[in-house]
Design a protein around this motif. Sequence first.
Motif, PDB file in Angstrom:
ATOM      1  N   THR A  52       0.834  -1.215   0.000  1.00  0.00           N
ATOM      2  CA  THR A  52       0.000   0.000   0.000  1.00  0.00           C
ATOM      3  C   THR A  52       0.863   1.257   0.000  1.00  0.00           C
ATOM      4  N   TYR A  53       1.939   1.242   0.746  1.00  0.00           N
ATOM      5  CA  TYR A  53       2.706   2.485   0.920  1.00  0.00           C
ATOM      6  C   TYR A  53       4.060   2.475   0.210  1.00  0.00           C
ATOM      7  N   GLU A  54       4.234   1.574  -0.759  1.00  0.00           N
ATOM      8  CA  GLU A  54       5.562   1.488  -1.383  1.00  0.00           C
ATOM      9  C   GLU A  54       5.949   2.807  -2.046  1.00  0.00           C
ATOM     10  N   TYR A  55       7.228   3.122  -1.971  1.00  0.00           N
ATOM     11  CA  TYR A  55       7.809   4.376  -2.481  1.00  0.00           C
ATOM     12  C   TYR A  55       7.161   5.591  -1.836  1.00  0.00           C
ATOM     13  N   SER A  56       6.634   5.377  -0.648  1.00  0.00           N
ATOM     14  CA  SER A  56       5.967   6.470   0.033  1.00  0.00           C
ATOM     15  C   SER A  56       6.225   6.345   1.538  1.00  0.00           C
ATOM     16  N   ASN A  57       5.472   7.096   2.329  1.00  0.00           N
ATOM     17  CA  ASN A  57       5.702   7.094   3.771  1.00  0.00           C
ATOM     18  C   ASN A  57       4.459   6.648   4.520  1.00  0.00           C
ATOM     19  N   ALA A  58       4.672   6.200   5.746  1.00  0.00           N
ATOM     20  CA  ALA A  58       3.520   5.794   6.553  1.00  0.00           C
ATOM     21  C   ALA A  58       3.781   6.054   8.029  1.00  0.00           C
ATOM     22  N   GLU A  59       2.670   6.091   8.767  1.00  0.00           N
ATOM     23  CA  GLU A  59       2.766   6.257  10.215  1.00  0.00           C
ATOM     24  C   GLU A  59       2.369   4.942  10.872  1.00  0.00           C
ATOM     25  N   GLN A  60       2.668   4.831  12.164  1.00  0.00           N
ATOM     26  CA  GLN A  60       2.390   3.538  12.807  1.00  0.00           C
ATOM     27  C   GLN A  60       0.923   3.136  12.692  1.00  0.00           C
ATOM     28  N   GLY A  61       0.022   4.115  12.780  1.00  0.00           N
ATOM     29  CA  GLY A  61      -1.403   3.807  12.698  1.00  0.00           C
ATOM     30  C   GLY A  61      -1.752   3.115  11.391  1.00  0.00           C
ATOM     31  N   GLN A  62      -1.031   3.479  10.341  1.00  0.00           N
ATOM     32  CA  GLN A  62      -1.335   2.872   9.043  1.00  0.00           C
ATOM     33  C   GLN A  62      -0.884   1.415   8.970  1.00  0.00           C
ATOM     34  N   LEU A  63       0.133   1.102   9.736  1.00  0.00           N
ATOM     35  CA  LEU A  63       0.531  -0.313   9.831  1.00  0.00           C
ATOM     36  C   LEU A  63      -0.585  -1.104  10.518  1.00  0.00           C
ATOM     37  N   TYR A  64      -1.094  -0.528  11.601  1.00  0.00           N
ATOM     38  CA  TYR A  64      -2.149  -1.234  12.335  1.00  0.00           C
ATOM     39  C   TYR A  64      -3.402  -1.403  11.483  1.00  0.00           C
ATOM     40  N   THR A  65      -3.735  -0.348  10.736  1.00  0.00           N
ATOM     41  CA  THR A  65      -4.920  -0.445   9.887  1.00  0.00           C
ATOM     42  C   THR A  65      -4.729  -1.566   8.875  1.00  0.00           C
ATOM     43  N   ALA A  66      -3.550  -1.605   8.280  1.00  0.00           N
ATOM     44  CA  ALA A  66      -3.294  -2.655   7.297  1.00  0.00           C
ATOM     45  C   ALA A  66      -3.449  -4.033   7.930  1.00  0.00           C
ATOM     46  N   ILE A  67      -2.949  -4.170   9.155  1.00  0.00           N
ATOM     47  CA  ILE A  67      -3.045  -5.481   9.815  1.00  0.00           C
ATOM     48  C   ILE A  67      -4.485  -5.780  10.228  1.00  0.00           C
ATOM     49  N   ASN A  68      -5.176  -4.774  10.761  1.00  0.00           N
ATOM     50  CA  ASN A  68      -6.582  -4.978  11.133  1.00  0.00           C
ATOM     51  C   ASN A  68      -7.391  -5.458   9.940  1.00  0.00           C
ATOM     52  N   GLU A  69      -7.138  -4.817   8.794  1.00  0.00           N
ATOM     53  CA  GLU A  69      -7.828  -5.192   7.560  1.00  0.00           C
ATOM     54  C   GLU A  69      -7.575  -6.653   7.228  1.00  0.00           C
ATOM     55  N   ILE A 123      -9.320  -8.002  19.885  1.00  0.00           N
ATOM     56  CA  ILE A 123      -8.793  -6.679  20.223  1.00  0.00           C
ATOM     57  C   ILE A 123      -8.352  -5.934  18.973  1.00  0.00           C
ATOM     58  N   ASP A 124      -8.504  -4.639  19.023  1.00  0.00           N
ATOM     59  CA  ASP A 124      -8.043  -3.803  17.923  1.00  0.00           C
ATOM     60  C   ASP A 124      -6.516  -3.679  17.997  1.00  0.00           C
ATOM     61  N   ILE A 125      -5.863  -3.900  16.862  1.00  0.00           N
ATOM     62  CA  ILE A 125      -4.398  -3.930  16.859  1.00  0.00           C
ATOM     63  C   ILE A 125      -3.807  -2.572  17.282  1.00  0.00           C
ATOM     64  N   GLY A 126      -4.446  -1.501  16.831  1.00  0.00           N
ATOM     65  CA  GLY A 126      -3.956  -0.166  17.183  1.00  0.00           C
ATOM     66  C   GLY A 126      -4.037   0.082  18.685  1.00  0.00           C
ATOM     67  N   GLU A 127      -5.143  -0.364  19.258  1.00  0.00           N
ATOM     68  CA  GLU A 127      -5.319  -0.159  20.698  1.00  0.00           C
ATOM     69  C   GLU A 127      -4.286  -0.982  21.488  1.00  0.00           C
TER      70      GLU A 127
END
Length: 949
Positions: free
Chosen positions: A492-509, A518-522
């Motif tokens: 999703t974020y190749e050649y770009s940047n991301a924040e930790q929340g976006q990692l969690y969203t990707a994993i939650n998905e 449990i929600d991964i972000g929480e």
Amino acid sequence: MPRPEELRLTEYGSEDSDYDEDIFNNSIIHSYEKKKSRCTRGKICGVTMLGVTLLLTSIVVTVTVYPYFPRSCDTATGLLPGDIIPVHYDLWLYPDLTTLTFQGKVEIQIKVLKRTKCIVLNSLDQNITDIKLKQKDGTLLMTEDFSFVSEHEFLVIPLRAKLEEEDYTLVIEYEAEVRHALKGFYRSYYTTSSGEKRVAAVTQFEASYARHAFPCFDEPQYKATFTISIVRDTEHTALSNMPKNATVAYGEGGLLLDTFEKSVKMSTYLVAFMVMDFTSRSTTTSSNVLIRIWSRSETEHQTEYALECAKKLLEYYEGLFGIPFPLPKQDLVAVPDFNSGAMENWGLITYRETSILYDKKETSNSFKRRVVSVIAHELAHQWFGNLVTMKWWNDLWLNEGFASYMEYVASDVVKPEMGMQMYLQKNGMQRALSADSFSNSHPISSEANNPASIAEMFDAISYRKGACIIRMLNEVLGDKLFYEGINSYLTTYEYSNAEQGQLYTAINETAKHMDQAIDIGEFMGSWTLQMGYPIVHVKLTGENKVQISQTKYKFPGEVETESPLGYKWHIPFWYQTNEETGSNNFLWVSEDSVEFETKENTKWILGNSLARGFYRVNYDAENWGKIIDLLHNSHTVFHEVDRMKIIDDLTSISQVVDDVDITLALEASLYLRNELSLYTLTGSLTSLSRIIGKLAVLEEYGDEINSFFLHIMEPVVKRIGLEPKEDDDFQTGLFRGEILTEVAQHGYQPAVDYAHKLYQEHISTGQQVEANLYAFVYATVAMNCTEKEWEAIFQEYTKESLQSKQRYLMKALASTFNVDIVKKLLKYTMDEKMIRRQDARIVLMHISMGSYPANYATWDFLRENWAFFYEEFGHTNSGFDLLIESVIGQFYKKEDIDEVNKFFDNKDDLGSIERGVKKGLEAASHRREWLKKHKEHAGGWLKVNFPRD
Ligand code: BES
Ligand code: ZN
């Protein structure tokens, strides 16, 4: 004498700071800067240093003394404004390896996102000779005189009229020094066996040093493509991130111009280039990526092992992440002067020699393990960090934590014999928990808004705690979901940047089809947004009920800083009982306290089985008693990793929980006499030094401590023997030296004699000491050596060209008990001709850890020469913070602590060592309090159980 804490000597997080050769500070361009005008000591200043020809051809632009900014030039935040972004850089460089200067020209295609009258980018210590701004059609635009904002390392170019929301090209010509400090575009020296001195010019840009080499938008979110070209002579090779595209003649003098292919879109901190005369060996991966290992030619034969590891690891990662390595080649280069351990520049990874070179006969198993894990770490970054980059440095732990975790995971796949999962426990978890127990620790995700605070982020918390909590996430999800989530995040974020929340969203998905409790972000947020970690208190209440509660691990009397989450964690709790023997029994502990039922006849429970969670477990007295009984009577009921964790938790918890008696930890540790796992044994000895190390300060317990250690260690020495054997497995080879060094220090005569025997053989025959015993032999001989013997070892050090052996010799030289000799070595750390600058802080660390008198000598020496060391190492993360922390942290007397306070009280700016000073003082005060409270009790136990003969 036992060392008070494990030698927390790390290579990461270490870079060098400005040196007194900043020749451009007095140049006209910098005339308004108030910062450091240090062009002294008889050095030629400013542009004159660049040589006459260069000066004649350069167009020197004069600059207003007081910078004038139009209103839009708001530079107050210290961050780039974001209204202009770079799209592509054409970077041309002409380094002169004789004058150690270079000419540069950078053409940056920029995109204006918001109309502005001001271009702000990063630049430091460059003599800018020309600036042009072009419109798309090539028309030149007028700029005002440019200025520097030295505080923020900005180059500010005000414009006459606003730029439209369009594309422009900014062309900057400049001259600069191939620096002396080990950052930016810097020089590295080596001497050939025939005594010839050679120089290489290499780069180190992370975190904020690309701006030292060329004006650029030097923040990780400003990704762009790069086309780099370098002028060189025929004797040298030039390398960069991408493969070479073309070489053409340059000028009349036989020079050549190499141009490299246009890069992928990437952050500035990953750009790299170099000019050197190294040679390489190469191979190709199954997916057709060319891998080359470069080093000075005399060490070429030491690159085979790295080549094998790099190929296997790259292939492994392509499969694991499900994404092919995007570049056609991957170079790995051994650089003779390198401040940290290695750097993941995309396609051109640089290494300290000790992190990559391996000689079958001369390299110890310990460095062999180091090499594979460093390669695994840097290659993991090629995806995690390079392909997807954290948006800002506050999320550095994503980069470093993930790569640190992969060190163990991937090395374990390619070198299963090394026991990397146990090493993760010993080197990752134990040290992370230790570092994070201070009230002066910090949340893993912390603000960092200037180069010094960004530099401070490269610490045990980002790396080791980062690795541990990512592993915990992996364990919660299982491999399949974890790597699917990672793959989705990376694509999703190749050649770009991301924040930790976006990692969690990707994993939650990815995990949404799973019945997620449990929600991964929480879950992850509770570990990243607050510092420290919990102690999980476990109580068997009878009737097969277990009560679990959590409290923050903290020292008595510690005042907590506020946490947004109230120091409550979402804890994945795995457990094992006598009735539920597997280690996968699981529940979430998210509340203050939780109760659950176990099977009938549950007699004992072990929490955090396989030590997967980043927390410690405490039990009621009865359960502790049962666990300790099991350790003594049938310790293999527990996995080796659990045994190590039990001792680590117990020794640590006994420091902070009144109900857990120090002597319980000592009693438990006696089982180690029967411990067959060498990782568990040596890891537990480190934990035990929490108690023994504190008593050892007092000398009065010296004999008892020696007998205590030898009681534990003698069986293992007998079992593995003094002498290396043909059929030794990897771990026996790895640990024999470490174990022998330890017992020799505690006065075990057969080991001391053996070391002297091997040393004498070496002296009389010239034969080298076997690699795995090298550190032991030299350290043991040096411990009580005469000045003459010490000099002889120093001579060997000077002549040795393998840096890993030099490292062992340094340690030996530093560990002599004769403080007068040590003082000589202290002085050498200020002299590059004696000790490479990359090694100075390592030598100082070894000295201070050697003995208490040596620690005092180090403290005195550092104070006397504070200006020098602070100048040299204080501004950025040089590992100097670890040194200061360790030196101060060994004190316990009130007068010493007062003196430290007094010394630092009148120093207002401590740069990146501020936290080190605080943590050191905190450790000293813990030591002092501990001794007041426990000395008699713990010392008494020793005297009763290990009386003098
Ligand atoms: N990205 C770092 C290099 C680095 C360290 C840059 C400190 C700036 C400041 C690299 O990936 C790294 O972490 N290197 C480690 C080695 C690793 C195996 C722990 C190092 O340099 O010690
Ligand atoms: Zn890293």
